[in-house]
Design a protein around this motif. Structure first.
Motif, PDB file in Angstrom:
ATOM      1  N   LEU B  91       0.730  -1.299  -0.082  1.00 22.08           N
ATOM      2  CA  LEU B  91      -0.130   0.103  -0.041  1.00 22.08           C
ATOM      3  C   LEU B  91       0.877   1.337   0.055  1.00 22.08           C
ATOM      4  CD1 LEU B  91      -2.738  -1.046   2.483  1.00 22.08           C
ATOM      5  CD2 LEU B  91      -3.022  -0.681  -0.010  1.00 22.08           C
ATOM      6  N   SER B  92       2.045   1.352   0.576  1.00 24.54           N
ATOM      7  CA  SER B  92       2.861   2.198   0.673  1.00 24.54           C
ATOM      8  C   SER B  92       3.116   2.699  -0.648  1.00 24.54           C
ATOM      9  CB  SER B  92       4.211   2.004   1.678  1.00 24.54           C
ATOM     10  OG  SER B  92       5.024   1.260   0.942  1.00 24.54           O
ATOM     11  N   GLU B  93       3.308   2.024  -1.701  1.00 23.29           N
ATOM     12  CA  GLU B  93       4.054   2.417  -2.966  1.00 23.29           C
ATOM     13  C   GLU B  93       2.849   2.564  -3.966  1.00 23.29           C
ATOM     14  OE1 GLU B  93       6.882  -0.267  -4.984  1.00 23.29           O
ATOM     15  OE2 GLU B  93       7.913  -0.490  -3.021  1.00 23.29           O
ATOM     16  N   HIS B  94       1.301   1.911  -3.480  1.00 19.19           N
ATOM     17  CA  HIS B  94       0.569   1.959  -4.329  1.00 19.19           C
ATOM     18  C   HIS B  94      -0.213   3.277  -4.448  1.00 19.19           C
ATOM     19  CE1 HIS B  94      -3.202   0.265  -6.290  1.00 19.19           C
ATOM     20  NE2 HIS B  94      -3.889   0.482  -5.317  1.00 19.19           N
ATOM     21  N   ASP B  95      -0.796   3.680  -5.509  1.00 14.68           N
ATOM     22  CA  ASP B  95      -1.473   5.028  -5.651  1.00 14.68           C
ATOM     23  C   ASP B  95      -2.940   4.481  -5.090  1.00 14.68           C
ATOM     24  OD1 ASP B  95      -3.149   6.877  -6.426  1.00 14.68           O
ATOM     25  OD2 ASP B  95      -2.724   6.786  -8.541  1.00 14.68           O
ATOM     26  N   GLY B  96      -3.117   4.878  -3.784  1.00 14.09           N
ATOM     27  CA  GLY B  96      -4.510   4.211  -3.298  1.00 14.09           C
ATOM     28  C   GLY B  96      -5.387   5.408  -3.453  1.00 14.09           C
ATOM     29  N   ASN B  97      -5.759   6.022  -4.427  1.00 20.65           N
ATOM     30  CA  ASN B  97      -6.872   6.881  -4.570  1.00 20.65           C
ATOM     31  C   ASN B  97      -8.277   5.921  -5.005  1.00 20.65           C
ATOM     32  OD1 ASN B  97      -6.971   9.462  -4.267  1.00 20.65           O
ATOM     33  ND2 ASN B  97      -5.568   9.907  -6.028  1.00 20.65           N
ATOM     34  N   CYS B  98      -8.483   5.073  -3.810  1.00 20.80           N
ATOM     35  CA  CYS B  98      -9.619   4.161  -4.185  1.00 20.80           C
ATOM     36  C   CYS B  98     -11.002   4.712  -4.519  1.00 20.80           C
ATOM     37  CB  CYS B  98      -9.898   3.579  -2.693  1.00 20.80           C
ATOM     38  SG  CYS B  98      -8.450   2.411  -2.405  1.00 20.80           S
ATOM     39  N   GLN B  99     -11.209   5.694  -3.861  1.00 21.10           N
ATOM     40  CA  GLN B  99     -12.780   6.428  -4.226  1.00 21.10           C
ATOM     41  C   GLN B  99     -12.772   6.546  -5.669  1.00 21.10           C
ATOM     42  OE1 GLN B  99     -10.362   7.506  -2.251  1.00 21.10           O
ATOM     43  NE2 GLN B  99     -11.360   8.507  -0.385  1.00 21.10           N
ATOM     44  N   ILE B 100     -11.698   6.957  -6.283  1.00 24.86           N
ATOM     45  CA  ILE B 100     -12.159   7.277  -7.816  1.00 24.86           C
ATOM     46  C   ILE B 100     -11.205   6.391  -8.602  1.00 24.86           C
ATOM     47  CG2 ILE B 100     -12.289   9.920  -7.295  1.00 24.86           C
ATOM     48  CD1 ILE B 100      -9.374  10.129  -8.069  1.00 24.86           C
ATOM     49  N   CYS B 101     -11.082   5.230  -8.249  1.00 29.14           N
ATOM     50  CA  CYS B 101     -10.447   4.097  -8.863  1.00 29.14           C
ATOM     51  C   CYS B 101     -11.579   3.257  -9.791  1.00 29.14           C
ATOM     52  CB  CYS B 101      -9.574   3.354  -8.033  1.00 29.14           C
ATOM     53  SG  CYS B 101      -8.727   1.902  -8.772  1.00 29.14           S
ATOM     54  N   ASP B 102     -10.996   2.941 -10.629  1.00 30.93           N
ATOM     55  CA  ASP B 102     -11.939   1.764 -11.555  1.00 30.93           C
ATOM     56  C   ASP B 102     -12.217   0.529 -11.056  1.00 30.93           C
ATOM     57  OD1 ASP B 102     -12.738   1.016 -14.202  1.00 30.93           O
ATOM     58  OD2 ASP B 102     -11.234  -0.409 -14.139  1.00 30.93           O
ATOM     59  N   ARG B 103     -11.312   0.214  -9.841  1.00 35.01           N
ATOM     60  CA  ARG B 103     -11.659  -1.146  -9.205  1.00 35.01           C
ATOM     61  C   ARG B 103     -12.240  -0.978  -7.794  1.00 35.01           C
ATOM     62  NH1 ARG B 103      -8.817  -5.323 -11.232  1.00 35.01           N
ATOM     63  NH2 ARG B 103     -10.091  -6.659 -10.032  1.00 35.01           N
ATOM     64  N   ASN B 104     -12.701   0.207  -7.424  1.00 34.42           N
ATOM     65  CA  ASN B 104     -13.158   0.565  -6.237  1.00 34.42           C
ATOM     66  C   ASN B 104     -14.248  -0.431  -5.766  1.00 34.42           C
ATOM     67  OD1 ASN B 104     -13.692   1.744  -3.680  1.00 34.42           O
ATOM     68  ND2 ASN B 104     -14.862   3.593  -4.437  1.00 34.42           N
ATOM     69  N   GLN B 105     -14.135  -1.098  -4.884  1.00 34.47           N
ATOM     70  CA  GLN B 105     -15.151  -2.211  -4.184  1.00 34.47           C
ATOM     71  C   GLN B 105     -15.048  -3.490  -5.293  1.00 34.47           C
ATOM     72  OE1 GLN B 105     -18.844  -0.832  -2.840  1.00 34.47           O
ATOM     73  NE2 GLN B 105     -17.653   0.571  -1.672  1.00 34.47           N
ATOM     74  N   ASP B 106     -14.111  -3.352  -6.052  1.00 33.48           N
ATOM     75  CA  ASP B 106     -13.709  -4.780  -6.764  1.00 33.48           C
ATOM     76  C   ASP B 106     -12.309  -5.034  -6.907  1.00 33.48           C
ATOM     77  OD1 ASP B 106     -14.062  -6.749  -8.613  1.00 33.48           O
ATOM     78  OD2 ASP B 106     -13.890  -5.495 -10.362  1.00 33.48           O
ATOM     79  N   CYS B 107     -11.518  -4.688  -5.893  1.00 32.95           N
ATOM     80  CA  CYS B 107     -10.224  -4.619  -5.778  1.00 32.95           C
ATOM     81  C   CYS B 107      -9.672  -5.647  -4.772  1.00 32.95           C
ATOM     82  CB  CYS B 107      -9.769  -3.176  -5.512  1.00 32.95           C
ATOM     83  SG  CYS B 107      -7.820  -3.236  -5.281  1.00 32.95           S
ATOM     84  N   ASN B 143       0.458   2.583 -14.386  1.00 31.68           N
ATOM     85  CA  ASN B 143       1.835   2.172 -13.721  1.00 31.68           C
ATOM     86  C   ASN B 143       1.648   2.494 -12.102  1.00 31.68           C
ATOM     87  OD1 ASN B 143       4.138   0.832 -13.891  1.00 31.68           O
ATOM     88  ND2 ASN B 143       5.228   2.619 -13.512  1.00 31.68           N
ATOM     89  N   SER B 144       1.150   3.632 -11.796  1.00 32.57           N
ATOM     90  CA  SER B 144       1.315   3.889 -10.441  1.00 32.57           C
ATOM     91  C   SER B 144       0.283   3.038  -9.391  1.00 32.57           C
ATOM     92  CB  SER B 144       0.681   5.294 -10.041  1.00 32.57           C
ATOM     93  OG  SER B 144      -0.837   5.473 -10.463  1.00 32.57           O
ATOM     94  N   LYS B 145      -0.530   2.169 -10.115  1.00 34.51           N
ATOM     95  CA  LYS B 145      -1.500   1.338  -9.363  1.00 34.51           C
ATOM     96  C   LYS B 145      -1.021  -0.151  -9.393  1.00 34.51           C
ATOM     97  CE  LYS B 145      -5.638   3.768  -9.390  1.00 34.51           C
ATOM     98  NZ  LYS B 145      -6.123   4.545 -10.633  1.00 34.51           N
ATOM     99  N   CYS B 146       0.152  -0.422 -10.187  1.00 34.47           N
ATOM    100  CA  CYS B 146       0.517  -1.727 -10.321  1.00 34.47           C
ATOM    101  C   CYS B 146       1.253  -2.284  -8.845  1.00 34.47           C
ATOM    102  CB  CYS B 146       1.649  -1.757 -11.418  1.00 34.47           C
ATOM    103  SG  CYS B 146       2.650  -3.431 -11.524  1.00 34.47           S
ATOM    104  N   ILE B 147       1.106  -3.188  -8.524  1.00 32.03           N
ATOM    105  CA  ILE B 147       1.808  -3.818  -7.353  1.00 32.03           C
ATOM    106  C   ILE B 147       2.685  -4.885  -7.681  1.00 32.03           C
ATOM    107  CG2 ILE B 147      -0.335  -3.326  -5.672  1.00 32.03           C
ATOM    108  CD1 ILE B 147      -1.019  -6.304  -5.664  1.00 32.03           C
ATOM    109  N   LYS B 148       3.093  -5.103  -8.961  1.00 31.26           N
ATOM    110  CA  LYS B 148       3.846  -5.978  -9.504  1.00 31.26           C
ATOM    111  C   LYS B 148       3.922  -7.416  -9.105  1.00 31.26           C
ATOM    112  CE  LYS B 148       7.190  -2.045  -9.455  1.00 31.26           C
ATOM    113  NZ  LYS B 148       6.240  -0.867  -9.232  1.00 31.26           N
ATOM    114  N   CYS B 149       2.696  -7.926  -8.972  1.00 36.25           N
ATOM    115  CA  CYS B 149       2.331  -9.134  -8.453  1.00 36.25           C
ATOM    116  C   CYS B 149       2.861 -10.220  -9.844  1.00 36.25           C
ATOM    117  CB  CYS B 149       0.952  -9.407  -8.264  1.00 36.25           C
ATOM    118  SG  CYS B 149      -0.482  -9.342  -9.668  1.00 36.25           S
TER     119      CYS B 149
END
Lengths: 175, 590
Positions: B91-107, B143-149
């Motif tokens: 989470l510390s590296e992830h762009d965590g703007n969850c409220q306006i993310c395409d995946r909000n509530q589906d992440c 790229n800023s949302k990628c967690i490199k999984c």
């Protein structure tokens, strides 16, 4: 480690076509070997001085690996370069031991002396500057390498002299 | 069988199973992020850490083989603390703007953070700089949302055999993407969207057409019609909390009408049309080969799946003559809607907007191919994935689950059960056989419930053969011929099949190819996450949809018959050729 892999003085200014035609023979023995990709890349860079897009694509086809994977390997190791390098590649170690013993100051001195940043090449194509991550000579820190030569306990103030030796050897050699 | 203990409970585990598999077998849940079933574990995310008695460190359950006598804890304080720390670091590296993310509530990351009760992130550090790659018509990478999984890397190289994505660079600066961080349009990506389908976060998604569709619906000068691919009805419910495999055809129809579409139609209509055209094309090729002794490209491959078309154009141009020249049902629909139907209702093609609901991201690419303008304007204007439709329904405030079942409009809303099964791997083949066999022999396909069992199911490459006997006079040249068939899905399997055909190890007359594992029901635009258990349920739902219809053969579709009578003439006729068929071109594999 492939022999003489780090030597990049073997050939200069080859055309893409020349590089591609020499490539098959260079990498032949590695193609079917597990883990053969890295030595093949080393050999190719050793011969050509750098890894061009065409060379990398041909290697990717020869190893039947996606180009993205080959690019991933090349971009992972700071050793590999995709742009033409200078005749002498100067690599300042910033591994832990070198770092604490003034590696950063050595690097600054090199930048200043050569007038280029990390990853760049001087206009006369004599020197390129890189950062290394430990050459395994921590007891001699700070260390720099110029092609295959290791220079130990480098002092920032002596960097100019050190480089001059290569530059004048070059002049002596070509005159 | 190994004997081991998990959380104090003695269990047995089959040889070769990992700790994760052993735990799942007995219903013990271990969270994962990078794990993909049936694929070599990469152990990149470290979320599945467990404590193994005697081991110095915590072990990644996904990649550690279970062994006799292991004593494992999946829920000790040490495990919980480590997992939490791992997720905090992500989470510390992830762009965590969850409220306006395409995946909000589906992440999956959001869910995991919630599940682990993370309330603060102890690490403050640099975040990856956002670099948006929207270079292709189908996909957007952030790229800023990628967690490199690396799930996308695994699926692109192992499942699809494309290998467009790989980690580039090193350490914090690692970017998961094409070679040397090029944009996707700089490499031979087929735009299937399987990367988007497996991404646990918002790093890869479809390029949204939602806003454009809202705008079209608000435009009083436009007649906006919608077509829905068969795979949607077996998956859309998942966007509203339904179990995978819940059929929502009627509710979907009502929702589309409520959204304001002027005509709610079915891609099934043109799937039936495809069978008429493609079936005739196959029989014509067979006649040329068997009777006239002409050299015609066989096997013939189906051409409904735009990811496969891209794959063939990039990687196997030598097989392009083998592709059926039929456009996909989506594109046939657009061409028919903006000509035949537009004329019928007195609307100019340029005043009609055709929207598709597709389980697919490559359909977004397909609709803007330059050849797809045979109505005089772009045949299909916008493509929404199943996920995007789900979002629009929510945005409109429609209570989906309480909608009454609606019916699609005539004439383009009529489709057979044979068209429904286009959604499943093996379905196009089965639909083609139902029609071709009957045309050639005058008898119904002699298989139980009309199903061609050998080509159904999730096996990667399936083969079947049909010996044709009792032909009607027009097709007597096929008497006694054994027609060899293959069905393949997942492009890595396609690669294997094509290589074996090239080597002469295999030969067929007709091959169904679908880009995505399981077929369209497992498409890149379907609700996430699609694993085999989900695929099996959606496949069953589609077969049930087919079986529930009286009309189960494409050639019996009266609206399609009428289309031929009033407009097209005959299959492979001049008008068909112009509107329903296309060409392919080899593309350099970059």
């Amino acid at each position: 480690m492939a022999e003489n892999a780090t030597c990049c003085v073997c050939s200069e200014g080859l055309t893409e076509q020349e590089m591609l035609s020499q490539l098959d023979e260079l990498i032949e023995e590695y193609v079917d070997k597990p883990g053969g990709l890295i030595p093949a890349l080393q050999i190719a860079q050793g011969r050509f001085g750098y890894l061009s897009e065409g060379v990398l694509k041909k290697i990717s086809a020869a190893f039947d690996k996606p180009y993205s994977e080959v690019a991933g390997v090349v971009s992972f190791y700071s050793f590999f370069s995709t742009v033409p390098r200078g005749k002498y590649v100067v690599r300042a170690c910033l591994g832990t031991a070198c770092y604490v013993r003034g590696g950063k100051e050595v690097l600054s001195a090199l930048k200043k002396q050569l007038g280029i940043d990390v990853g760049e090449t001087t206009e006369d194509r004599l020197f390129s500057l890189d950062v290394g991550r430990c050459f395994g000579a921590c007891g001699l820190a700070p260390v720099i390498m110029v092609n295959d030569d290791v220079h130990q306990r480098v002092k920032p103030s002596k960097v100019g002299e050190l480089l001059k030796a290569y530059a004048s050897a070059e002049k002596g050699g070509t005159q | 069988m190994y004997k081991l203990t998990i959380n104090g409970k003695a269990i047995e585990s089959p040889d070769g199973a990992t700790i994760l598999e052993a735990a799942r077998r007995v219903g013990i849940r271990i969270p994962t992020l990078c794990f993909l079933e049936k694929r070599e574990p990469v152990g990149a995310c470290r979320v599945c850490l467990v404590e193994v008695a005697g081991a110095r460190t915590l072990m990644a359950a996904c990649s550690t083989p279970a062994a006799n006598g292991m004593d494992i804890k999946t829920n000790s304080p040490r495990v919980r603390a480590a997992r939490r720390q791992v997720v905090e670091l992500l989470l510390s590296e992830h762009d965590g703007n969850c409220q306006i993310c395409d995946r909000n509530q589906d992440c999956e990351l959001q869910e995991l953070a919630s599940e682990l009760g993370i309330r603060e992130i102890a690490y403050e550090g640099e975040k990856a700089k956002a670099r948006i790659d929207d270079s292709t018509p189908a996909l957007v990478r952030d790229n800023s949302k990628c967690i490199k999984c690396r799930r996308c890397v695994t699926v692109c190289s192992q499942v699809q055999g494309v290998g467009a994505l790989h980690p580039q660079g090193r350490g914090f600066d690692t970017v998961i993407g094409p070679a040397f961080t090029l944009d996707l349009d700089g490499v031979a990506c087929v735009q299937c969207g399987q990367c988007a389908a497996v991404c646990p976060v918002g790093a890869i998604s479809e390029k949204s057409h939602v806003e454009a569709v809202w705008k079209a619906l608000e435009d009083p000068t436009k007649t906006v019609v919608v077509q829905t691919a068969p795979a949607i009805r077996a998956a859309l419910g998942e966007c509203f909390g339904c179990e995978p495999g819940t059929r929502v055809t009627g509710k979907m129809t009502s929702a589309l009408r409520t959204l304001g579409f002027n005509g709610v139609f079915d891609t099934n209509f043109t799937a039936d049309l495809t069978i008429m055209e493609e079936g005739t094309e196959l029989l014509t090729r067979l006649k040329k080969a068997l009777v006239d002794g002409e050299k015609v490209p066989l096997p013939m491959f189906t051409s409904c799946s735009p990811g496969w078309i891209n794959f063939a154009e990039y990687y196997y141009p030598e097989f392009l003559p083998n592709l059926s020249t039929c456009k996909s049902p989506q594109q046939m629909f657009g061409a028919v809607a903006k000509t035949y139907y537009a004329q019928k209702i007195g609307v100019k093609p340029e005043d009609m907007i055709v929207v598709s609901i597709m389980p697919c991201t490559a359909k977004k690419f397909e609709c803007q191919r330059e050849e797809m303008n045979d109505s005089g304007v772009r045949d299909v204007d916008y493509v929404l994935t199943t996920r995007e439709l789900g979002r629009m329904i929510k945005e409109a405030g429609i209570d989906f689950m309480s909608l009454e079942d609606g019916k699609m409009d005539a004439p383009l809303g009529l489709g057979s059960g044979a068209a429904d099964i286009f959604a499943n791997t093996g379905g196009v083949m089965e639909a083609a056989l139902r029609t071709a066999y009957e045309i050639v022999t005058g008898r119904t396909l002699p298989m139980e419930n009309l199903h061609v069992k050998p080509v159904a199911g999730l096996e990667g490459i399936k083969e079947a053969s049909v010996v044709i006997t009792g032909t009607v006079p027009a097709w007597s040249f096929l008497e006694g011929v054994e027609v060899k068939l293959a069905v393949v899905h997942g492009l890595a399997n396609v690669r294997r099949l094509l290589e074996s055909i090239k080597l002469g190890e295999k030969s067929y007359h007709f091959v169904e190819v679908m880009t995505c594992p399981g077929g369209c029901i497992g498409g890149g635009g379907q609700p996430r996450l699609t694993d085999d258990s989900v695929r099996v349920k959606r496949i069953a739902a589609i077969y049930a949809e087919d079986e529930g219809k009286a009309l189960r053969k494409s050639h019996k579709n009266e609206a399609v018959q009428q289309l031929y009578k009033e407009f097209l003439g005959a299959p492979l006729g001049e008008k068909s050729h112009h509107l329903l068929h296309t060409k392919y071109k080899s593309k350099p594999a970059l």
